[in-house]
Design an enzyme around this catalytic site. Structure first.
Site, mmCIF file in Angstrom:
data_model
loop_
_atom_site.group_PDB
_atom_site.id
_atom_site.type_symbol
_atom_site.label_atom_id
_atom_site.label_comp_id
_atom_site.label_asym_id
_atom_site.label_seq_id
_atom_site.Cartn_x
_atom_site.Cartn_y
_atom_site.Cartn_z
ATOM 1 N N LYS A 36 -3.292 -12.976 -5.378
ATOM 2 C CA LYS A 36 -3.800 -11.611 -5.218
ATOM 3 C C LYS A 36 -2.771 -10.781 -4.443
ATOM 4 C CE LYS A 36 -6.304 -12.927 -1.021
ATOM 5 N NZ LYS A 36 -7.594 -13.002 -0.317
ATOM 6 N N TYR A 275 14.886 12.098 12.785
ATOM 7 C CA TYR A 275 13.845 13.084 13.068
ATOM 8 C C TYR A 275 13.465 13.081 14.544
ATOM 9 C CZ TYR A 275 12.846 13.834 8.085
ATOM 10 O OH TYR A 275 12.931 14.164 6.757
#
Length: 383
Positions: A36, A275
């Site tokens: 999964k 940033y």
């Protein structure tokens, strides 16, 4: 497909892990490979193909879409078991393609019967029972309905498995809760058998339970994280080491995530990098820009603390991890240049960046980090 990085899957390492697990569990126990979450980020198609080449022929998935990918990749030569989501509209495909699936409520059981009758065949079901996880599964008071239906509709239902799931077998803090679940499962199993019906197999164990509670191995174990070369928790690993003379980790990590430097730049002391103002250069620095960011699964929480390998050196992520890029401090590597290899997960020379180091730095579970790696990054199987 992205060309900014590549995921490598080491087939020899996987074969080592499977051989170790089979030695622990014995030949009679079925090993179901849990794939999964895009095979825990390893790439469902590539991983399942590799696993099948290594002798694995039973796969556990979460939903129909994952089942379809496995069936397309490996045809009908493997067994597929859906543990979770099956929309009613997909039930016909599931039954027609001989895919096994969990049943944990009356609605799904009745839908399975209805569709099987329409197709003039038998649905292969695993009855999930509630033992204390309190997520999915039939409560004991619902079992009379389940038993009656399985008996009445035996021309359209194959009672393949009886199963449950444990609530945190990877941690000793859940010991009494798990022990209570084991006891309840046995009681419900006895109840069902005493009512004249029994499953072909019983299964309850994930990776953690299979190691911590040997009695939970039963007929099949659902192995996720351990087949990928990682332990469910440090507790599971230490418990294993205490049970053996060898103090060496028998598991091998099969995944490596690699990129390259896209550019380099010199930055003066006193300048901010990236940033905002999260990183200030306190000396003259050289930085390398790598085309990997949080859009690819490299978490922003690793800003100013992630580690990568370049030219055999462990280098630090500086500044904020951007959507598609991050900057690395390479000041102390004189020969660093554009297109040098950058290892995000894996080894380079004698150095290693492990998946566990990500969880240590970012509070992410290793499961979480792996499943967030972008599906669009190419996966490549190596020996």
């Amino acid at each position: 497909m992205h060309t900014n990085s590549i995921i490598e899957l080491n087939k020899n390492a996987y074969l080592n892990n499977i051989q170790f697990l089979r030695k622990i569990f014995g030949k009679k126990v079925i090993l179901s490979s849990v794939v999964k979450g895009n095979a825990y980020g390893h790439g469902l198609h590539e991983f399942a193909t590799m696993a099948n080449d290594c002798g694995v022929n039973h796969f556990s998935v979460f939903d129909v879409e994952e089942a379809k990918l496995i069936r397309a990749a490996l045809s009908s030569k493997v067994t597929i078991m859906i543990m979770g989501f099956v929309p009613d509209q997909d039930m016909e495909w599931v039954i027609a393609n001989v895919v096994e699936f969990y049943v944990f409520d009356k609605s799904r059981l009745s839908t399975a019967v209805k569709v099987a009758k329409k197709l003039k065949t038998r649905a292969i079901v695993h009855i999930e029972i509630e033992t204390g996880m309190n997520r999915t599964g039939f409560n004991k008071q619902e079992l009379s309905y389940v038993i009656t239906t399985l008996k009445k509709e035996n021309q359209h239902l194959i009672f393949k498995g009886l199963c449950t799931h444990y609530a945190g077998a990877e941690s000793i803090t859940n010991y009494y809760r798990v022990e209570k679940q084991i006891k309840k499962f046995k009681e419900i199993d006895d109840y069902i058998c005493n009512n004249g019906i029994q499953p072909e197999i019983k299964h309850t164990a994930c990776s953690a339970a299979s190691m911590m509670y040997p009695e939970t191995r039963m007929d099949l174990v659902r192995i996720g994280i351990m087949q990928y070369g990682l332990w469910s928790s440090p507790e599971i690993f230490v418990n294993f080491l205490n049970s053996t003379k060898s103090k060496i980790d028998p598991l091998q990590r099969i995944i490596a995530w690699k990129s390259t430097i896209m550019s380099t730049k010199k930055v003066n002391s006193g300048e901010f990098i990236g940033y905002g103002t999260s990183f200030l250069a306190e000396r003259k620095m050289k930085i390398a820009v790598v085309p990997i960011g949080y859009a690819h699964g490299y978490s922003r929480s690793l800003s100013n603390q992630g580690r990568v390998l370049i030219q055999g050196h462990r280098c630090t992520v500086i500044g904020s991890v951007n959507m598609n890029m991050m900057t690395i401090d390479v000041t102390d590597i004189d020969t660093v240049k554009k297109e040098d290899e950058v290892v995000l997960i894996g080894s380079q020379n004698e150095m290693t960046v492990s998946v566990a180091s990500f969880s240590d730095l970012s509070n992410q579970l290793n499961y979480e980090l792996l499943t967030r790696i972008a599906k669009t990054i190419p996966r490549k199987i190596i020996q």
